[in-house]
Design a protein around this motif. Structure first.
Motif, PDB file in Angstrom:
ATOM      1  N   ARG A 142      44.537  60.255   8.646  1.00 54.21           N
ATOM      2  CA  ARG A 142      46.567  60.291   7.836  1.00 54.21           C
ATOM      3  C   ARG A 142      47.613  59.211   8.876  1.00 54.21           C
ATOM      4  O   ARG A 142      48.849  58.733   8.261  1.00 54.21           O
ATOM      5  N   HIS A 143      47.130  58.951  10.207  1.00 57.67           N
ATOM      6  CA  HIS A 143      47.957  57.771  10.902  1.00 57.67           C
ATOM      7  C   HIS A 143      47.191  56.635  10.889  1.00 57.67           C
ATOM      8  O   HIS A 143      48.388  55.839  11.565  1.00 57.67           O
ATOM      9  N   GLY A 144      46.522  56.671  10.824  1.00 60.72           N
ATOM     10  CA  GLY A 144      45.754  55.065  11.512  1.00 60.72           C
ATOM     11  C   GLY A 144      45.027  54.832  12.779  1.00 60.72           C
ATOM     12  O   GLY A 144      44.953  53.395  12.779  1.00 60.72           O
ATOM     13  N   LEU A 145      45.221  56.121  13.278  1.00 63.52           N
ATOM     14  CA  LEU A 145      45.072  55.473  14.592  1.00 63.52           C
ATOM     15  C   LEU A 145      43.123  55.698  14.594  1.00 63.52           C
ATOM     16  O   LEU A 145      42.413  56.876  14.104  1.00 63.52           O
ATOM     17  N   ASP A 146      42.649  53.921  14.993  1.00 64.90           N
ATOM     18  CA  ASP A 146      41.293  53.760  14.547  1.00 64.90           C
ATOM     19  C   ASP A 146      40.043  54.331  16.288  1.00 64.90           C
ATOM     20  O   ASP A 146      40.147  53.630  17.024  1.00 64.90           O
ATOM     21  N   PHE A 147      39.771  56.016  15.843  1.00 63.30           N
ATOM     22  CA  PHE A 147      38.708  55.945  17.061  1.00 63.30           C
ATOM     23  C   PHE A 147      37.287  55.259  16.836  1.00 63.30           C
ATOM     24  O   PHE A 147      36.101  54.907  16.028  1.00 63.30           O
ATOM     25  N   VAL A 148      36.741  54.478  18.180  1.00 65.30           N
ATOM     26  CA  VAL A 148      34.933  54.461  18.345  1.00 65.30           C
ATOM     27  C   VAL A 148      35.395  55.701  19.390  1.00 65.30           C
ATOM     28  O   VAL A 148      35.514  56.344  19.909  1.00 65.30           O
ATOM     29  N   LEU A 149      33.582  56.009  19.295  1.00 68.05           N
ATOM     30  CA  LEU A 149      32.429  56.529  20.084  1.00 68.05           C
ATOM     31  C   LEU A 149      32.554  55.765  21.463  1.00 68.05           C
ATOM     32  O   LEU A 149      31.316  55.039  21.001  1.00 68.05           O
ATOM     33  N   LEU A 150      32.319  56.115  22.393  1.00 73.02           N
ATOM     34  CA  LEU A 150      31.420  55.962  23.599  1.00 73.02           C
ATOM     35  C   LEU A 150      30.216  56.528  23.506  1.00 73.02           C
ATOM     36  O   LEU A 150      30.181  57.548  24.180  1.00 73.02           O
ATOM     37  N   ASP A 151      29.104  55.964  22.951  1.00 73.20           N
ATOM     38  CA  ASP A 151      28.212  55.904  23.331  1.00 73.20           C
ATOM     39  C   ASP A 151      27.386  55.416  24.157  1.00 73.20           C
ATOM     40  O   ASP A 151      25.836  55.901  23.399  1.00 73.20           O
ATOM     41  N   ASP A 152      27.729  54.732  25.046  1.00 71.51           N
ATOM     42  CA  ASP A 152      26.103  53.957  25.838  1.00 71.51           C
ATOM     43  C   ASP A 152      25.877  54.497  27.315  1.00 71.51           C
ATOM     44  O   ASP A 152      25.414  54.336  27.920  1.00 71.51           O
ATOM     45  N   ALA A 177      46.995  51.733  25.343  1.00 73.00           N
ATOM     46  CA  ALA A 177      46.557  51.818  23.939  1.00 73.00           C
ATOM     47  C   ALA A 177      46.827  52.481  23.102  1.00 73.00           C
ATOM     48  O   ALA A 177      47.160  53.065  21.987  1.00 73.00           O
ATOM     49  N   LEU A 178      46.116  53.914  23.033  1.00 76.84           N
ATOM     50  CA  LEU A 178      45.933  55.519  22.887  1.00 76.84           C
ATOM     51  C   LEU A 178      47.261  55.716  22.838  1.00 76.84           C
ATOM     52  O   LEU A 178      48.437  55.849  21.595  1.00 76.84           O
ATOM     53  N   MET A 179      48.761  55.197  23.716  1.00 80.93           N
ATOM     54  CA  MET A 179      49.458  55.975  23.307  1.00 80.93           C
ATOM     55  C   MET A 179      50.606  54.809  22.513  1.00 80.93           C
ATOM     56  O   MET A 179      51.570  55.458  21.820  1.00 80.93           O
ATOM     57  N   ALA A 180      50.463  53.237  22.664  1.00 82.41           N
ATOM     58  CA  ALA A 180      50.946  52.824  22.048  1.00 82.41           C
ATOM     59  C   ALA A 180      50.702  52.998  20.485  1.00 82.41           C
ATOM     60  O   ALA A 180      51.761  52.571  19.382  1.00 82.41           O
ATOM     61  N   ARG A 181      49.341  52.885  20.210  1.00 84.51           N
ATOM     62  CA  ARG A 181      49.332  53.528  18.803  1.00 84.51           C
ATOM     63  C   ARG A 181      49.379  55.188  18.528  1.00 84.51           C
ATOM     64  O   ARG A 181      50.317  55.287  16.876  1.00 84.51           O
ATOM     65  N   LEU A 182      49.990  55.764  19.106  1.00 85.64           N
ATOM     66  CA  LEU A 182      50.486  56.932  18.495  1.00 85.64           C
ATOM     67  C   LEU A 182      52.047  56.829  18.716  1.00 85.64           C
ATOM     68  O   LEU A 182      53.020  57.344  17.864  1.00 85.64           O
ATOM     69  N   GLN A 183      52.507  55.935  19.390  1.00 89.05           N
ATOM     70  CA  GLN A 183      54.046  55.306  19.679  1.00 89.05           C
ATOM     71  C   GLN A 183      54.370  54.813  17.786  1.00 89.05           C
ATOM     72  O   GLN A 183      55.696  55.181  17.213  1.00 89.05           O
ATOM     73  N   GLN A 184      53.641  53.756  17.471  1.00 92.28           N
ATOM     74  CA  GLN A 184      53.440  53.077  16.402  1.00 92.28           C
ATOM     75  C   GLN A 184      53.086  54.177  15.223  1.00 92.28           C
ATOM     76  O   GLN A 184      53.594  54.188  13.804  1.00 92.28           O
ATOM     77  N   ALA A 185      51.831  55.426  14.879  1.00 91.13           N
ATOM     78  CA  ALA A 185      51.663  56.067  13.981  1.00 91.13           C
ATOM     79  C   ALA A 185      53.302  57.137  13.900  1.00 91.13           C
ATOM     80  O   ALA A 185      53.978  56.879  12.415  1.00 91.13           O
TER      81      ALA A 185
END
Length: 462
Positions: free
Chosen positions: A117-127, A148-156
């Protein structure tokens, strides 16, 4: 410290009114605001800084979540129950059961909602696996940093037209004679006080790691440690809680970190340890099982001569670590030292060469150290080393809350419309440093913000 001021009145007629006020625009407050927006509930975020950052921006930004769409797309089987078991195993069963259940059930839907709903693109750390996690569940934005997480939350939040008032230091809590919150008073940069009336209040503000007197009182083992958290963690939520008769819990819980580069003041990823790096003290010896966790490692490192140790790794691990932006920044700042061979490494550390040789010889595939660590690889020259100390990052104790994030009184009854989550409230790490499972801070912040928003909406409907 932001001294607690409690004002009593029947109502705040002259103040601007908003259904929900949120103190603190970190990951917790922003998540709550975004979820309230989705529910059609107006809210206002009050942020003390000019730009929201808080503890989240200083973290690695990794969110542990079970059963997400990201995991499912990669074929990773996980569940809230499995996640809860990992949390309690790390905390030796001392984490608050009702919050462990609530947070592990809420964090997956919260991450999915932020993505869908808010466009945060998550990746999984699987290594790699962080200590205590039985499967891959660390989610991050592609940049893999807390900033970067904070920046994306603020953008949302901006895209959702969420109201954020910055440079607004909340000084006063206003309650009516029935102990219901009716509003807040906040200080502007010119010293003037402004007022906001509300029907529900969410404290998403802070812990107490930046309050030296509270640290000495509640975390004496860290009284002389470097504080690597945000200065806004001044204990305001605890002070307000004490002033209104709220119950406090798990005040001895906190997240330390045994890998704070000195003198650069930079976090060195613990993924290095999980992949085969070791910590060596001034006499040239290992001194603990590094794979137990970076939080309790803070105490271990501080107990060494000079309160320092060296993270030692090799070329293969250097290449791996460079996949983390924070590590690259630390390397650029000069934290990483190259040593062509064992004598050069001994010279850097200042230890006896024979002691170091014995230490490194014991690091071999299949070898089991007396402290319980079983090594999976040897370290090969050239060696790389980072001088580190133990640091306090953020606290895990605070206002006691129920599974709906309602603040509890001393008699365990909830305040009608006062909520808390994230750093303001108790977390799920129990009462000591060793109870912290990697990612518990952001788990509490984001799951707590998600739940608090649901509770606030329910309060408004009753």
């Amino acid at each position: 410290m932001n001294q607690p001021v409690i004002q009593r009145a029947e109502r705040m007629d002259a103040a601007v009114h908003v259904p929900v006020a949120i103190v603190g625009a970190g990951a917790c407050g922003l998540t709550a605001a975004l979820m309230l927006h989705d529910a059609g509930v107006e809210c206002v975020l009050l942020e003390r800084d000019a730009t929201p950052s808080g503890s989240t921006a200083l973290s690695s930004g990794f969110i542990p979540a079970a059963g997400t769409r990201v995991q499912q797309a990669l074929g990773i089987e996980d569940s809230p129950q499995r996640f809860a078991a990992d949390i309690q195993a790390k905390a030796n069963g001392t984490a608050a059961p009702h919050l462990v259940t609530a947070y592990t059930q809420a964090i997956g839907p919260a991450v999915d909602a932020l993505q869908a709903r808010h466009g945060l693109d998550f990746v999984l750390l699987d290594d790699f696996l962080y200590p205590g996690h039985s499967t891959h569940r660390m989610h991050a934005v592609p940049e893999k940093t807390g900033a970067a997480l904070m920046a994306r939350l603020q953008q949302a939040a901006t895209a959702a037209d969420v109201s954020i008032v910055t440079r607004a230091l909340v000084r006063e809590l206003w309650l009516n004679p029935r102990d219901e919150v009716i509003g807040i008073g906040y200080e502007r940069p010119d010293g003037a006080l402004e007022y906001l009336a509300c029907d529900a209040l969410i404290l998403a503000c802070n812990g107490f790691g930046g309050n030296a007197s509270m640290v000495r009182e509640l975390l004496p083992e860290m009284r002389d440690a470097t504080y690597a958290g945000h200065s806004g963690n001044d204990g305001s939520a605890i002070a307000w809680g004490r002033a209104i008769g709220a119950r406090l819990a798990d005040l001895g819980g906190y997240q330390g970190h045994g890998s704070w580069a000195v003198p650069q003041g930079a976090l060195i990823t613990w993924a290095l340890m999980m992949e085969g790096a070791v910590q060596i003290n001034a006499p040239g010896r290992r001194f603990h099982d590094e794979t137990q966790g970076y939080s309790e490692a803070a105490v271990q490192v501080l107990a060494q001569p000079g309160g320092v140790a060296w993270n030692v790794f090799d070329e293969t691990l250097l290449t791996f670590a460079r996949g983390f932006p924070d590590f690259r920044e630390a390397e650029a700042a000069g934290a990483v030292k190259r040593c062509a061979d064992e004598p050069a490494l001994a010279g850097l550390i200042g230890c006896d060469a024979s002691a170091l040789r014995a230490t490194l010889a014991a690091v071999s595939p299949g070898a089991a150290a007396p402290d319980g660590r079983v090594f999976t690889r040897a370290l090969q020259a050239p060696f790389y080393a980072v001088k580190v100390t133990g640091a306090l990052f953020h606290t895990q104790g605070g206002l006691d809350i129920d599974a709906h994030c309602r603040v509890l009184r001393e008699d365990a009854s909830p305040f009608n419309n006062l909520l808390a989550a994230g750093g303001a409230a108790r977390g799920v790490s129990g009462h000591a440093v060793w109870g912290y499972l990697s990612g518990n801070g952001l788990l509490s912040a984001i799951a707590g913000g998600f739940i608090a928003a649901q509770t606030a909406k329910t309060i408004l409907e009753t």
